[in-house]
Design a protein around this motif. Structure first.
Motif, mmCIF file in Angstrom:
data_model
loop_
_atom_site.group_PDB
_atom_site.id
_atom_site.type_symbol
_atom_site.label_atom_id
_atom_site.label_comp_id
_atom_site.label_asym_id
_atom_site.label_seq_id
_atom_site.Cartn_x
_atom_site.Cartn_y
_atom_site.Cartn_z
ATOM 1 N N HIS A 1 11.344 1.943 -12.232
ATOM 2 C CA HIS A 1 11.818 0.576 -12.009
ATOM 3 C C HIS A 1 10.735 -0.418 -12.406
ATOM 4 N N GLY A 2 11.129 -1.681 -12.579
ATOM 5 C CA GLY A 2 10.194 -2.689 -13.051
ATOM 6 C C GLY A 2 8.976 -2.872 -12.168
ATOM 7 N N GLY A 3 9.163 -2.752 -10.863
ATOM 8 C CA GLY A 3 8.024 -2.874 -9.958
ATOM 9 C C GLY A 3 7.181 -1.621 -9.928
ATOM 10 N N THR A 4 7.808 -0.495 -9.724
ATOM 11 C CA THR A 4 7.081 0.766 -9.592
ATOM 12 C C THR A 4 6.371 1.153 -10.874
ATOM 13 N N ALA A 5 6.878 0.716 -12.022
ATOM 14 C CA ALA A 5 6.203 1.002 -13.291
ATOM 15 C C ALA A 5 4.763 0.486 -13.288
ATOM 16 N N ASN A 6 4.504 -0.609 -12.555
ATOM 17 C CA ASN A 6 3.134 -1.104 -12.431
ATOM 18 C C ASN A 6 2.201 -0.029 -11.910
ATOM 19 N N TRP A 7 2.676 0.707 -10.920
ATOM 20 C CA TRP A 7 1.800 1.674 -10.239
ATOM 21 C C TRP A 7 1.753 3.006 -10.980
ATOM 22 N N ARG B 1 0.824 -1.207 0.000
ATOM 23 C CA ARG B 1 0.000 0.000 0.000
ATOM 24 C C ARG B 1 0.862 1.262 0.000
ATOM 25 N N THR B 2 1.872 1.304 0.866
ATOM 26 C CA THR B 2 2.752 2.470 0.927
ATOM 27 C C THR B 2 3.458 2.695 -0.397
ATOM 28 N N TRP B 3 3.918 1.622 -1.004
ATOM 29 C CA TRP B 3 4.612 1.667 -2.292
ATOM 30 C C TRP B 3 3.707 2.206 -3.398
ATOM 31 N N VAL B 4 2.506 1.630 -3.487
ATOM 32 C CA VAL B 4 1.567 2.048 -4.534
ATOM 33 C C VAL B 4 1.141 3.503 -4.326
ATOM 34 N N GLU B 5 0.861 3.864 -3.088
ATOM 35 C CA GLU B 5 0.391 5.224 -2.811
ATOM 36 C C GLU B 5 1.417 6.275 -3.206
ATOM 37 N N ARG B 6 2.694 6.022 -2.932
ATOM 38 C CA ARG B 6 3.676 7.061 -3.268
ATOM 39 C C ARG B 6 3.864 7.174 -4.783
ATOM 40 N N ALA B 7 3.760 6.036 -5.498
ATOM 41 C CA ALA B 7 3.852 6.100 -6.960
ATOM 42 C C ALA B 7 2.662 6.854 -7.543
ATOM 43 N N HIS B 8 1.474 6.615 -7.010
ATOM 44 C CA HIS B 8 0.288 7.341 -7.460
ATOM 45 C C HIS B 8 0.434 8.832 -7.173
ATOM 46 N N THR B 9 1.025 9.158 -6.037
ATOM 47 C CA THR B 9 1.259 10.562 -5.698
ATOM 48 C C THR B 9 2.197 11.208 -6.706
ATOM 49 N N ALA B 10 3.232 10.484 -7.117
ATOM 50 C CA ALA B 10 4.189 11.014 -8.100
ATOM 51 C C ALA B 10 3.508 11.291 -9.431
ATOM 52 N N VAL B 11 2.628 10.384 -9.861
ATOM 53 C CA VAL B 11 1.932 10.587 -11.130
ATOM 54 C C VAL B 11 0.977 11.775 -11.042
ATOM 55 N N ALA B 12 0.261 11.897 -9.927
ATOM 56 C CA ALA B 12 -0.639 13.044 -9.749
ATOM 57 C C ALA B 12 0.147 14.344 -9.801
ATOM 58 N N ARG B 13 1.352 14.328 -9.249
ATOM 59 C CA ARG B 13 2.187 15.543 -9.223
ATOM 60 C C ARG B 13 2.673 15.900 -10.634
ATOM 61 N N LEU B 14 3.115 14.930 -11.377
ATOM 62 C CA LEU B 14 3.639 15.239 -12.717
ATOM 63 C C LEU B 14 2.525 15.670 -13.665
ATOM 64 N N GLU B 15 1.307 15.194 -13.436
ATOM 65 C CA GLU B 15 0.199 15.578 -14.316
ATOM 66 C C GLU B 15 -0.240 17.028 -14.125
ATOM 67 N N ARG B 16 0.227 17.671 -13.084
ATOM 68 C CA ARG B 16 -0.106 19.085 -12.905
ATOM 69 C C ARG B 16 0.633 19.973 -13.904
ATOM 70 N N ILE B 17 1.684 19.427 -14.509
ATOM 71 C CA ILE B 17 2.454 20.163 -15.506
ATOM 72 C C ILE B 17 1.900 19.853 -16.892
ATOM 73 N N GLU B 18 1.606 20.882 -17.675
ATOM 74 C CA GLU B 18 1.079 20.671 -19.019
ATOM 75 C C GLU B 18 2.168 20.145 -19.940
ATOM 76 N N ALA B 19 1.845 19.107 -20.682
ATOM 77 C CA ALA B 19 2.798 18.511 -21.620
ATOM 78 C C ALA B 19 2.028 17.716 -22.658
ATOM 79 N N ASP B 20 2.603 17.601 -23.844
ATOM 80 C CA ASP B 20 2.020 16.770 -24.894
ATOM 81 C C ASP B 20 2.534 15.341 -24.802
ATOM 82 N N TYR B 21 3.790 15.220 -24.398
ATOM 83 C CA TYR B 21 4.437 13.922 -24.255
ATOM 84 C C TYR B 21 5.124 13.877 -22.901
ATOM 85 N N ARG B 22 4.901 12.793 -22.181
ATOM 86 C CA ARG B 22 5.544 12.610 -20.881
ATOM 87 C C ARG B 22 6.381 11.340 -20.914
#
Length: 300
Positions: free
Chosen positions: A243-249, A217-238
């Motif tokens: 890592h192989g595990g964290t890429a899942n989240w 849970r801790t692992w997944v939550e922090r990865a989801h937090t990172a994605v939410a943070r990067l989506e605040r920046i406007e971009a056409d391509y991200r």
């Protein structure tokens, strides 16, 4: 011209067409035109037909691309061009990159937050990944590059950033799962002590019985937090380098799959792979286009 690519395509001639139906391709069309003009890809001029055709009825991308030659279809997919109800649809692309070969792989050590580096082979693989991304992303597009701050991912991101002409932003929330005191030890040491999650029952908060190790849970939550943070920046391509595990989240976060639904979720994501996801600009659906393909093996 339409018949060359199959009976689904109809030339735009005769009869009025709405501005929406003949809307330009934006980034993708401009880049394909550039490639055709400069001979960068002999198939690029074939793809320009998409700007002069519409689709009968409501056929979607699978129908359109199914009518194209295989290599032309791959180029369409690479550039994020969709067709929907007779118009070209632009998409926002996310590339999820897992770092290639690192020293802990070849030494048989537990990774996690252990700060291993890319091997010589891994650096060469990173160059191939960077070349693929450079060929896939238009030079004048708005690009965001975010990476785990561990050395092996930061090295990968630096190679990609050099190819794309941008610097990577480092985010510790994109690190691999922490295995606590097992990190840097032989993999066999961890295998003897690790408590695997049950087939039924609590999985997200399961204790792996390794001091200092994260719960899922801790692992997944922090990865989801990172994605939410990067989506605040406007971009056409991200581009996200992780890592192989964290890429899942990163994938589940992008697909809007809640943390509570990730207890059983898993994708096959080898090291040095690229996963492609996208969001269209009409329905705002999020699609898993390609999963865990290796650019240096010619899979993408």
């Amino acid at each position: 011209m339409g018949q060359e690519f199959g009976h689904h395509l109809e030339p735009l001639g005769g009869g009025a067409r709405s501005e929406q139906e003949v809307r330009p391709m934006s980034w993708a069309r401009a880049d394909i035109q550039h490639r055709a003009a400069h001979g960068a890809d002999p198939l690029a001029d074939q793809l320009l037909v998409l700007g002069m055709c519409r689709i009968d009825g409501s056929e979607q991308l699978d129908v359109l691309t199914g009518a194209l030659p295989v290599r032309a279809r791959d180029l369409v997919m690479r550039h994020g061009v969709h067709a929907s109800r007779g118009r070209i649809v632009d998409v926002q692309r996310l590339y999820v990159v897992t770092h290639p070969e690192a020293t802990h792989h070849v030494d048989g050590l537990v990774g996690g937050w252990y700060d291993s580096h890319l091997t010589v082979r891994g650096l060469a693989q990173a160059e191939r990944i960077a070349a693929f991304l450079r060929s896939s992303i238009p030079a004048d597009a708005r690009i965001q590059l975010v990476s785990s701050d561990l050395a092996r991912t930061a090295q990968t991101a630096a190679v990609i950033g050099a190819a794309l002409g941008i610097e990577a932003e480092l985010d510790s929330d994109l690190r691999e799962k922490s295995y606590g005191i097992a990190e840097g030890r032989p993999q066999a040491w961890l295998d003897e002590r690790f408590a695997f999650p049950p087939a039924q029952g609590e999985r997200l908060d399961h204790d792996p019985a390794i001091d200092g190790s994260e719960t899922k849970r801790t692992w997944v939550e922090r990865a989801h937090t990172a994605v939410a943070r990067l989506e605040r920046i406007e971009a056409d391509y991200r581009v996200v380098v992780t890592h192989g595990g964290t890429a899942n989240w990163v994938i589940t976060a992008w697909m809007r799959i809640p943390v509570a639904a990730c207890g059983y979720a898993a994708f096959k994501l080898p090291s040095g792979s690229v996963t492609i996801l996208e969001e269209d600009d009409r329905f705002h659906n999020r699609t898993l286009v390609s999963l865990g393909k290796r650019a240096y093996d010619g899979e993408v």
